[in-house]
Scaffold this motif. Structure first.
Motif, PDB file in Angstrom:
ATOM      1  N   LEU A  16       0.999  -1.239  -0.048  1.00  0.00           N
ATOM      2  CA  LEU A  16       0.071   0.122   0.075  1.00  0.00           C
ATOM      3  C   LEU A  16       0.669   0.988   0.020  1.00  0.00           C
ATOM      4  O   LEU A  16       0.149   2.565  -0.580  1.00  0.00           O
ATOM      5  CB  LEU A  16      -1.093   0.262   1.347  1.00  0.00           C
ATOM      6  CG  LEU A  16      -2.007   1.166   1.585  1.00  0.00           C
ATOM      7  CD1 LEU A  16      -2.974   1.324   0.169  1.00  0.00           C
ATOM      8  CD2 LEU A  16      -2.614   1.172   2.292  1.00  0.00           C
ATOM      9  N   LYS A  19       2.249   1.513  -3.384  1.00  0.00           N
ATOM     10  CA  LYS A  19       0.824   2.190  -4.543  1.00  0.00           C
ATOM     11  C   LYS A  19       0.890   3.424  -4.384  1.00  0.00           C
ATOM     12  O   LYS A  19       0.302   4.587  -5.190  1.00  0.00           O
ATOM     13  CB  LYS A  19      -0.658   1.566  -3.699  1.00  0.00           C
ATOM     14  CG  LYS A  19      -0.079   0.115  -4.987  1.00  0.00           C
ATOM     15  CD  LYS A  19      -1.110   0.042  -5.667  1.00  0.00           C
ATOM     16  CE  LYS A  19      -1.766  -1.540  -6.132  1.00  0.00           C
ATOM     17  NZ  LYS A  19      -1.901  -1.937  -7.984  1.00  0.00           N
ATOM     18  N   ARG A  20       0.588   4.159  -3.138  1.00  0.00           N
ATOM     19  CA  ARG A  20       0.361   6.239  -2.683  1.00  0.00           C
ATOM     20  C   ARG A  20       1.958   6.492  -2.878  1.00  0.00           C
ATOM     21  O   ARG A  20       1.911   7.544  -3.143  1.00  0.00           O
ATOM     22  CB  ARG A  20       0.323   5.762  -0.925  1.00  0.00           C
ATOM     23  CG  ARG A  20      -1.095   5.414  -0.368  1.00  0.00           C
ATOM     24  CD  ARG A  20      -1.150   5.294   1.387  1.00  0.00           C
ATOM     25  NE  ARG A  20      -1.712   4.732   1.070  1.00  0.00           N
ATOM     26  CZ  ARG A  20      -2.930   4.663   2.471  1.00  0.00           C
ATOM     27  NH1 ARG A  20      -1.909   5.066   3.477  1.00  0.00           N
ATOM     28  NH2 ARG A  20      -3.497   4.348   2.753  1.00  0.00           N
ATOM     29  N   ARG A  25       8.177   1.231  -5.653  1.00  0.00           N
ATOM     30  CA  ARG A  25       8.502  -0.057  -6.248  1.00  0.00           C
ATOM     31  C   ARG A  25       9.274  -1.069  -5.845  1.00  0.00           C
ATOM     32  O   ARG A  25       9.313  -2.053  -5.571  1.00  0.00           O
ATOM     33  CB  ARG A  25       7.358  -0.027  -7.146  1.00  0.00           C
ATOM     34  CG  ARG A  25       7.040  -1.257  -7.975  1.00  0.00           C
ATOM     35  CD  ARG A  25       6.408  -1.403  -9.016  1.00  0.00           C
ATOM     36  NE  ARG A  25       5.969  -2.185  -9.627  1.00  0.00           N
ATOM     37  CZ  ARG A  25       6.610  -4.649  -9.787  1.00  0.00           C
ATOM     38  NH1 ARG A  25       7.946  -3.356  -9.757  1.00  0.00           N
ATOM     39  NH2 ARG A  25       6.156  -4.976 -10.517  1.00  0.00           N
ATOM     40  N   TYR A  36       1.131  -5.786  -4.207  1.00  0.00           N
ATOM     41  CA  TYR A  36       1.530  -4.674  -5.875  1.00  0.00           C
ATOM     42  C   TYR A  36       0.828  -5.065  -6.641  1.00  0.00           C
ATOM     43  O   TYR A  36      -0.092  -4.296  -7.154  1.00  0.00           O
ATOM     44  CB  TYR A  36       2.673  -3.547  -5.555  1.00  0.00           C
ATOM     45  CG  TYR A  36       2.721  -2.792  -6.314  1.00  0.00           C
ATOM     46  CD1 TYR A  36       2.330  -2.030  -5.815  1.00  0.00           C
ATOM     47  CD2 TYR A  36       3.046  -2.189  -7.253  1.00  0.00           C
ATOM     48  CE1 TYR A  36       2.644  -0.560  -6.577  1.00  0.00           C
ATOM     49  CE2 TYR A  36       3.081  -1.630  -8.357  1.00  0.00           C
ATOM     50  CZ  TYR A  36       3.267   0.038  -7.800  1.00  0.00           C
ATOM     51  OH  TYR A  36       3.191   0.927  -8.428  1.00  0.00           O
ATOM     52  N   SER A  40      -6.186  -3.694  -5.853  1.00  0.00           N
ATOM     53  CA  SER A  40      -6.008  -2.459  -5.641  1.00  0.00           C
ATOM     54  C   SER A  40      -5.934  -1.526  -4.628  1.00  0.00           C
ATOM     55  O   SER A  40      -5.727  -2.477  -3.059  1.00  0.00           O
ATOM     56  CB  SER A  40      -7.859  -2.063  -6.193  1.00  0.00           C
ATOM     57  OG  SER A  40      -8.282  -2.522  -4.722  1.00  0.00           O
ATOM     58  N   LYS A  41      -5.433  -0.506  -4.630  1.00  0.00           N
ATOM     59  CA  LYS A  41      -5.202   0.471  -3.017  1.00  0.00           C
ATOM     60  C   LYS A  41      -6.164   0.292  -2.398  1.00  0.00           C
ATOM     61  O   LYS A  41      -6.063  -0.432  -0.844  1.00  0.00           O
ATOM     62  CB  LYS A  41      -5.249   1.598  -3.547  1.00  0.00           C
ATOM     63  CG  LYS A  41      -4.037   2.580  -4.044  1.00  0.00           C
ATOM     64  CD  LYS A  41      -4.375   3.952  -4.238  1.00  0.00           C
ATOM     65  CE  LYS A  41      -2.791   4.886  -4.566  1.00  0.00           C
ATOM     66  NZ  LYS A  41      -3.434   5.955  -4.960  1.00  0.00           N
ATOM     67  N   ALA A  42      -7.466  -0.196  -2.535  1.00  0.00           N
ATOM     68  CA  ALA A  42      -8.334  -0.423  -1.562  1.00  0.00           C
ATOM     69  C   ALA A  42      -8.720  -2.024  -0.623  1.00  0.00           C
ATOM     70  O   ALA A  42      -8.634  -1.878   0.247  1.00  0.00           O
ATOM     71  CB  ALA A  42      -9.874  -0.759  -1.988  1.00  0.00           C
ATOM     72  N   GLU A  43      -8.505  -2.678  -1.902  1.00  0.00           N
ATOM     73  CA  GLU A  43      -8.104  -3.939  -0.885  1.00  0.00           C
ATOM     74  C   GLU A  43      -6.609  -4.107  -0.415  1.00  0.00           C
ATOM     75  O   GLU A  43      -7.355  -4.856   0.793  1.00  0.00           O
ATOM     76  CB  GLU A  43      -7.148  -5.077  -2.352  1.00  0.00           C
ATOM     77  CG  GLU A  43      -9.456  -5.412  -3.115  1.00  0.00           C
ATOM     78  CD  GLU A  43      -8.980  -5.950  -4.498  1.00  0.00           C
ATOM     79  OE1 GLU A  43     -10.073  -6.361  -4.799  1.00  0.00           O
ATOM     80  OE2 GLU A  43      -7.876  -5.920  -4.958  1.00  0.00           O
ATOM     81  N   LEU A  44      -5.973  -3.261  -0.287  1.00  0.00           N
ATOM     82  CA  LEU A  44      -4.501  -3.365   0.047  1.00  0.00           C
ATOM     83  C   LEU A  44      -5.274  -2.599   1.758  1.00  0.00           C
ATOM     84  O   LEU A  44      -4.793  -3.104   2.473  1.00  0.00           O
ATOM     85  CB  LEU A  44      -3.279  -2.904  -0.346  1.00  0.00           C
ATOM     86  CG  LEU A  44      -2.891  -3.769  -1.784  1.00  0.00           C
ATOM     87  CD1 LEU A  44      -1.993  -3.041  -2.568  1.00  0.00           C
ATOM     88  CD2 LEU A  44      -1.619  -4.911  -1.104  1.00  0.00           C
ATOM     89  N   LYS A  45      -5.608  -1.587   1.386  1.00  0.00           N
ATOM     90  CA  LYS A  45      -5.355  -1.123   2.781  1.00  0.00           C
ATOM     91  C   LYS A  45      -6.859  -1.630   4.222  1.00  0.00           C
ATOM     92  O   LYS A  45      -6.483  -1.267   5.131  1.00  0.00           O
ATOM     93  CB  LYS A  45      -6.772   0.360   2.775  1.00  0.00           C
ATOM     94  CG  LYS A  45      -6.875   1.619   4.053  1.00  0.00           C
ATOM     95  CD  LYS A  45      -7.402   2.505   3.282  1.00  0.00           C
ATOM     96  CE  LYS A  45      -7.889   3.867   4.755  1.00  0.00           C
ATOM     97  NZ  LYS A  45      -8.940   4.721   4.155  1.00  0.00           N
TER      98      LYS A  45
END
Length: 61
Positions: A16, A19-20, A25, A36, A40-45
């Protein structure tokens, strides 16, 4: 879907951060690199926000 182990939660947090744009990477290895690329960002969050208390160090199996 909450993380199932401390290792999974930590790897999700690293992915995450990449990604941010907080880390490069190229610093990711193993599970965090795979997360990564495939999540998605949402899944990782969601995985990264899992409380670590009570989680096993690593997932069995």
């Amino acid at each position: 879907m909450p993380a199932q182990s401390k290792a999974q939660q930590k790897a999700a947090g690293a992915a995450l951060a990449a990604k941010r744009g907080e880390i490069d990477r190229d610093e990711l290895v193993g599970a965090s690199r795979e997360m990564y690329d495939s999540m998605s960002k949402a899944e990782l969050k969601e995985l990264a926000e899992t409380k670590r208390e009570g989680l096993p160090p690593k997932k069995d199996g």
